[in-house]
Design an enzyme around this catalytic site. Structure first.
Site, PDB file in Angstrom:
ATOM      1  N   GLU A 290      56.800  56.592 -32.151  1.00 18.91           N
ATOM      2  CA  GLU A 290      56.519  57.965 -32.585  1.00 18.91           C
ATOM      3  C   GLU A 290      56.606  58.960 -31.444  1.00 18.91           C
ATOM      4  O   GLU A 290      55.594  59.528 -31.039  1.00 18.91           O
ATOM      5  CB  GLU A 290      55.093  58.045 -33.138  1.00 18.91           C
ATOM      6  CG  GLU A 290      54.773  57.017 -34.171  1.00 18.91           C
ATOM      7  CD  GLU A 290      53.291  57.000 -34.523  1.00 18.91           C
ATOM      8  OE1 GLU A 290      53.011  56.905 -35.715  1.00 18.91           O
ATOM      9  OE2 GLU A 290      52.450  57.084 -33.615  1.00 18.91           O
ATOM     10  N   GLY A 292      56.943  62.410 -29.665  1.00 23.56           N
ATOM     11  CA  GLY A 292      56.807  63.829 -29.992  1.00 23.56           C
ATOM     12  C   GLY A 292      57.388  64.633 -28.842  1.00 23.56           C
ATOM     13  O   GLY A 292      58.529  65.092 -28.875  1.00 23.56           O
ATOM     14  N   ARG A 293      56.599  64.716 -27.770  1.00 22.14           N
ATOM     15  CA  ARG A 293      56.985  65.475 -26.587  1.00 22.14           C
ATOM     16  C   ARG A 293      58.406  65.164 -26.098  1.00 22.14           C
ATOM     17  O   ARG A 293      59.176  66.062 -25.774  1.00 22.14           O
ATOM     18  CB  ARG A 293      55.990  65.151 -25.468  1.00 22.14           C
ATOM     19  CG  ARG A 293      56.152  65.951 -24.200  1.00 22.14           C
ATOM     20  CD  ARG A 293      55.302  65.361 -23.069  1.00 22.14           C
ATOM     21  NE  ARG A 293      53.963  64.999 -23.519  1.00 22.14           N
ATOM     22  CZ  ARG A 293      52.929  65.828 -23.541  1.00 22.14           C
ATOM     23  NH1 ARG A 293      53.065  67.058 -23.106  1.00 22.14           N
ATOM     24  NH2 ARG A 293      51.746  65.425 -23.982  1.00 22.14           N
ATOM     25  N   ARG A 330      48.856  75.379 -22.571  1.00 22.55           N
ATOM     26  CA  ARG A 330      48.718  74.112 -21.843  1.00 22.55           C
ATOM     27  C   ARG A 330      48.210  74.265 -20.402  1.00 22.55           C
ATOM     28  O   ARG A 330      47.394  73.451 -19.969  1.00 22.55           O
ATOM     29  CB  ARG A 330      50.026  73.313 -21.898  1.00 22.55           C
ATOM     30  CG  ARG A 330      50.375  72.894 -23.345  1.00 22.55           C
ATOM     31  CD  ARG A 330      51.519  71.904 -23.429  1.00 22.55           C
ATOM     32  NE  ARG A 330      51.162  70.605 -22.885  1.00 22.55           N
ATOM     33  CZ  ARG A 330      51.523  70.150 -21.705  1.00 22.55           C
ATOM     34  NH1 ARG A 330      52.298  70.884 -20.922  1.00 22.55           N
ATOM     35  NH2 ARG A 330      51.121  68.976 -21.286  1.00 22.55           N
ATOM     36  N   TYR A 334      44.998  72.135 -19.971  1.00 19.98           N
ATOM     37  CA  TYR A 334      45.179  70.854 -19.261  1.00 19.98           C
ATOM     38  C   TYR A 334      45.555  71.023 -17.803  1.00 19.98           C
ATOM     39  O   TYR A 334      45.909  70.039 -17.156  1.00 19.98           O
ATOM     40  CB  TYR A 334      46.300  70.027 -19.911  1.00 19.98           C
ATOM     41  CG  TYR A 334      46.271  69.880 -21.402  1.00 19.98           C
ATOM     42  CD1 TYR A 334      45.256  69.161 -22.030  1.00 19.98           C
ATOM     43  CD2 TYR A 334      47.280  70.428 -22.182  1.00 19.98           C
ATOM     44  CE1 TYR A 334      45.255  69.007 -23.409  1.00 19.98           C
ATOM     45  CE2 TYR A 334      47.278  70.271 -23.566  1.00 19.98           C
ATOM     46  CZ  TYR A 334      46.270  69.563 -24.174  1.00 19.98           C
ATOM     47  OH  TYR A 334      46.267  69.410 -25.523  1.00 19.98           O
ATOM     48  N   CYS A 361      43.089  88.688 -22.049  1.00 21.53           N
ATOM     49  CA  CYS A 361      41.871  89.038 -21.324  1.00 21.53           C
ATOM     50  C   CYS A 361      41.092  87.790 -20.941  1.00 21.53           C
ATOM     51  O   CYS A 361      40.000  87.539 -21.464  1.00 21.53           O
ATOM     52  CB  CYS A 361      41.024  89.964 -22.174  1.00 21.53           C
ATOM     53  SG  CYS A 361      41.832  91.527 -22.415  1.00 21.53           S
TER      54      CYS A 361
END
Ligand SMILES: *Cc1c(COP(=O)(O)O)cnc(C)c1O
Length: 447
Positions: A290, A292-293, A330, A334, A361
């Site tokens: 599977e 994704g990235r 991101r 992260y 902001c």
């Protein structure tokens, strides 16, 4: 900035992607703009299929659509012969609206609602990846009400947690996902699933992490899952037709990242399955993965227009763009690293170190700290690479900023696949209760 896929610098010194000049893309679609390199997405999909074909095993490659889910993307995924993972009614709806074949859809998630399960049963999707005991009972009951049987995998936690460069072998896995093998829950789940008349247990699923650069975590997971399969076969007489080893294959965001080739991950996985399952089963199970990235990440580039700058002598120069954490959360979430290029003057020498700030902001709304660029001025076009995964899909309307458009580019052609949100879109779901609506003057008087 590293040039991924079809990205190149043209004779005008402009970044070009899919044969489209990014300066023209800005003129046509405005910024911020997500640009997806269609050829690179297709190439990655084919790398997975080719690697599996070489292994001789039966397989399915399911795109984890949470990385980037739009109707056009679902079409590409179908055309390339992949399956599709969804995690919510919204992703399922997107796939169905794009006429994605339901039998190739797999439904994941640790808290699928009764409504989502019913929707997926009505659509006759291919498989449910059951995450916990509540779902096992609920899904069987809903399938029974619908007088049907549904295919399931059981998500197990094999006690392997993979990080970028190493894996951690954990005994009792502390995770919100799945049935633990080591404490006996997975075994109990298999027994229950075999007893449920409306569930067809195809096999097991394990997903050990994300942005992984080594193969050993997958190998250990395959080994632990096979040991569990031996126990289930001996004690319950049941065999698994499908082993799903999840996603998590790494990509190159910056030159600190050294991912393997797609074929290296897949060969390691298929070799591990052959090694460990040959002694268990006469027929080897079908292998599902599977990604994704790794299917979409490096195919995406975000274009921004540079606005204001703030130079703090002896400290740092901040350069602000017309997007930020709303289109790419991101770095804030992260601490992720990205690379940038001045897309309208890509051949000019980088001469100053600047930090790229978003327009929200929040002091944490930074896209890149300390990157070298030519001297930038307001109106310049900045390209940030490798934004194809978990950017659009995690975008928000914080500060009521409109979410950007997405275009697919290929062979000199660009096509809008998601329109830019409009200001009316921003208030489209807002309501003002009668009692606080602005009244006409005559009604305001107390008479
Ligand atoms: C997120 C996820 C994936 C995809 O992970 P990537 O790191 O994007 O490849 C695959 N399977 C499951 C169960 C996931 O949750």
């Amino acid at each position: 900035m590293y040039l991924h896929g079809t990205s190149t610098i043209n004779a005008q010194g402009h970044l070009e992607i899919g044969g489209c000049d990014t300066v023209d893309l800005r003129n046509q679609y405005e910024t911020p703009l997500y640009v997806m390199d269609e050829a690179l997405i297709r190439q990655r999909a084919r790398e997975y299929i080719e690697a599996f074909k070489k292994s001789g095993l039966s397989f399915q490659v399911a795109y984890a659509s949470k990385a980037f889910c739009t109707m056009a993307m679902c079409r590409l995924v179908e055309e390339e012969g992949l399956s599709l993972d969804v995690v919510s009614e919204g992703e399922l709806y997107t796939a169905l609206q794009a006429d994605f074949p339901p039998e190739r859809i797999h439904f994941h998630g640790n808290n699928k609602t009764p409504e989502e399960l019913q929707m997926a049963i009505s659509a006759q999707i291919g498989c449910f990846v059951v995450d916990n005991f509540d779902e096992l009972h609920l899904l069987n009951a809903i399938a029974a009400e619908n007088k049907t049987q549904v295919n399931i995998l059981l998500r197990v936690t094999p006690g392997v947690e993979a990080h970028t460069h190493e894996y951690i072998s954990t005994g009792q896995t502390d995770s919100k996902f799945g049935f633990d093998i080591s404490n006996g829950s997975a075994y109990e789940a298999v027994q229950l699933a075999l007893d449920k008349p409306n569930l067809v247990l195809l096999g097991l699923h394990s997903h050990i992490g994300s942005q992984i650069f080594e193969v050993d975590g997958f190998q250990v997971a395959a080994e632990r899952v096979s040991a569990f399969a031996v126990q289930v076969k001996h004690e319950l007489g049941a065999t698994f037709r499908v082993i799903n080893l999840g996603g998590g294959f790494g990509i190159r965001y910056t030159d600190e990242d050294a991912p393997l080739e797609v074929s290296e991950y897949i060969t390691a996985i298929t070799d591990a399955v052959k090694k460990h399952f040959t002694r268990v089963y006469q027929t080897l199970p079908e292998i599902w993965v599977e990604p994704g990235r790794s299917l979409v990440g490096d195919a995406g580039t975000t274009l921004y227009t540079i606005g204001t700058s703030k130079d703090i002598p002896g400290v740092r120069k901040y350069v602000s763009v017309d997007g930020g954490m709303t289109d790419n959360p991101r770095p804030a979430l992260y601490d992720s690293k990205y690379e940038a290029l001045l897309a309208n003057r890509a051949l000019e020498e980088a001469e100053e170190t600047v930090s790229i700030a978003g327009k929200c902001c929040e002091s944490g709304d930074m896209l890149i700290w300390d990157t070298k660029l030519p001297h930038v001025v307001s109106g310049d076009l900045l390209a940030v690479a490798c934004t194809g995964a978990y950017n659009y899909s995690m975008a928000s309307n914080y500060n009521r900023i409109r979410r950007p458009a997405v275009v697919f580019v290929k062979d000199g052609r660009s096509d809008l696949v998601v329109k830019r949100e409009t200001l009316p879109d921003i208030v489209a779901n807002d309501l003002i209760p009668q009692r606080i609506q602005k009244q006409p003057f005559a009604l305001e008087r107390n008479s």
